[in-house]
Design an enzyme around this catalytic site. Sequence first.
Site, PDB file in Angstrom:
ATOM      1  N   THR A  24       0.840  -1.211   0.000  1.00  0.00           N
ATOM      2  CA  THR A  24       0.000   0.000   0.000  1.00  0.00           C
ATOM      3  C   THR A  24       0.872   1.258   0.000  1.00  0.00           C
ATOM      4  O   THR A  24       0.621   2.206  -0.750  1.00  0.00           O
ATOM      5  CB  THR A  24      -0.916  -0.006   1.250  1.00  0.00           C
ATOM      6  OG1 THR A  24      -1.643  -1.235   1.271  1.00  0.00           O
ATOM      7  CG2 THR A  24      -1.869   1.165   1.249  1.00  0.00           C
ATOM      8  N   GLU A  37       1.202  11.839  -0.761  1.00  0.00           N
ATOM      9  CA  GLU A  37       0.391  10.723  -1.260  1.00  0.00           C
ATOM     10  C   GLU A  37      -0.544  10.185  -0.178  1.00  0.00           C
ATOM     11  O   GLU A  37      -0.202  10.139   1.004  1.00  0.00           O
ATOM     12  CB  GLU A  37       1.305   9.607  -1.768  1.00  0.00           C
ATOM     13  CG  GLU A  37       2.019   9.995  -3.041  1.00  0.00           C
ATOM     14  CD  GLU A  37       2.797   8.845  -3.636  1.00  0.00           C
ATOM     15  OE1 GLU A  37       3.070   7.865  -2.921  1.00  0.00           O
ATOM     16  OE2 GLU A  37       3.122   8.918  -4.838  1.00  0.00           O
ATOM     17  N   TRP A  38      -1.691   9.744  -0.656  1.00  0.00           N
ATOM     18  CA  TRP A  38      -2.682   9.130   0.224  1.00  0.00           C
ATOM     19  C   TRP A  38      -2.633   7.630  -0.013  1.00  0.00           C
ATOM     20  O   TRP A  38      -2.434   7.187  -1.155  1.00  0.00           O
ATOM     21  CB  TRP A  38      -4.061   9.701  -0.134  1.00  0.00           C
ATOM     22  CG  TRP A  38      -5.188   9.169   0.685  1.00  0.00           C
ATOM     23  CD1 TRP A  38      -5.222   9.097   2.044  1.00  0.00           C
ATOM     24  CD2 TRP A  38      -6.425   8.656   0.210  1.00  0.00           C
ATOM     25  NE1 TRP A  38      -6.425   8.572   2.452  1.00  0.00           N
ATOM     26  CE2 TRP A  38      -7.178   8.289   1.343  1.00  0.00           C
ATOM     27  CE3 TRP A  38      -6.980   8.480  -1.060  1.00  0.00           C
ATOM     28  CZ2 TRP A  38      -8.454   7.748   1.241  1.00  0.00           C
ATOM     29  CZ3 TRP A  38      -8.248   7.935  -1.157  1.00  0.00           C
ATOM     30  CH2 TRP A  38      -8.979   7.580  -0.021  1.00  0.00           C
ATOM     31  N   HIS A  39      -2.834   6.828   1.043  1.00  0.00           N
ATOM     32  CA  HIS A  39      -2.668   5.377   0.920  1.00  0.00           C
ATOM     33  C   HIS A  39      -3.983   4.676   1.224  1.00  0.00           C
ATOM     34  O   HIS A  39      -4.506   4.795   2.321  1.00  0.00           O
ATOM     35  CB  HIS A  39      -1.551   4.905   1.856  1.00  0.00           C
ATOM     36  CG  HIS A  39      -0.257   5.579   1.552  1.00  0.00           C
ATOM     37  ND1 HIS A  39       0.175   6.697   2.221  1.00  0.00           N
ATOM     38  CD2 HIS A  39       0.656   5.316   0.589  1.00  0.00           C
ATOM     39  CE1 HIS A  39       1.318   7.099   1.698  1.00  0.00           C
ATOM     40  NE2 HIS A  39       1.638   6.285   0.705  1.00  0.00           N
ATOM     41  N   SER A  40      -4.475   3.983   0.228  1.00  0.00           N
ATOM     42  CA  SER A  40      -5.780   3.348   0.339  1.00  0.00           C
ATOM     43  C   SER A  40      -5.616   1.835   0.181  1.00  0.00           C
ATOM     44  O   SER A  40      -5.669   1.280  -0.913  1.00  0.00           O
ATOM     45  CB  SER A  40      -6.713   3.914  -0.743  1.00  0.00           C
ATOM     46  OG  SER A  40      -8.021   3.449  -0.536  1.00  0.00           O
TER      47      SER A  40
END
Length: 309
Positions: A192, A234-237
């Site tokens: 991720t 950054e976004w972590h999904s």
Amino acid sequence: MTHRLLIDTDPGVDDALAILMASAHPGCRIEALTITAGNVGLGHTLANALKLCEVADIDAPVFPGAPVPLVAVPEDAAYVHGRDGFGDAGLSPPSRRAESEHAALAMLRLAREHPGELTFVMLGPLTNLALALSLDPSLPERVPRLVVMGGAVSGRGNTRLPVEFNTGFDPEAARIVFDRWPRFELVDWEATLRHGLAHARCDRWFAVDHPLARFYDTISRQTRIWSAGLRGEEWHSADALAMAQVLEPERALETAERALTVELAGEHARGMTVVDWLGRGKRPVNARILLSYDRTRFEQLVQAAVGAA
Ligand code: BDR
Ligand code: CA
């Protein structure tokens, strides 16, 4: 090929994105949602799943599952997802109702009704699947594919310990699943982290004029702001990446087949995934671990999920 999915989930902002990705994908049918406690309590995760089905017009039964881990004392992730699991956005309650059958029993029944046809997708703590496996250890014979979001394969977890949230929330359940399911795909927290989504791009996608984009923007806003403060651009999904692997496994660029289990007794590492990277142990290989996925395609699947493609 149509993927027929049973999705076990604890929505959860990233769970919601994963489910929207599946709902939008032309090669996929959501057969059922089974719900567990995890990110927040079961009352909220169940309500959130029902609300999501309503908003996205997902016509699948929703089964309530385990309210607590098998043994562990639950520690939720409300600080990530909001106290209600959907960003404390003040949504109206769902009008849809849950089924009365327990999630673990629904798993067993659906696998018997559709032998060899379902993919089980695990987006939360593994409590429901561990219960199902304990009731009927022959379950894997009827489920050809299991994909799990969980673990941190070299110890870079996202909780206080070097442990990922889903395996840390219910380590005993993870142990039951990892030790009894002969072969599964794993999307861990470290993968991720390597597949972040730029905040600037997410902001654009979630701002398009589409009801699902508006909905998703609302429920994810709080966690995106929190994440930007903690982890930068950054976004972590996690669950979204796992769903990309479910929907288009051919877009995986690198995987590793290894023996994997979970630590139960460790003083500092209870719930930690343990991987036999050098292949020196006696345990059979049970996990295909995702190392790298086509990031452009991942982004396209996310965009499609909110009507921004
Ligand atoms: C996992 O933990 C939860 O908070 C997310 O929904 C995801 O399933 C990531 O570690
Ligand atoms: Ca989840």
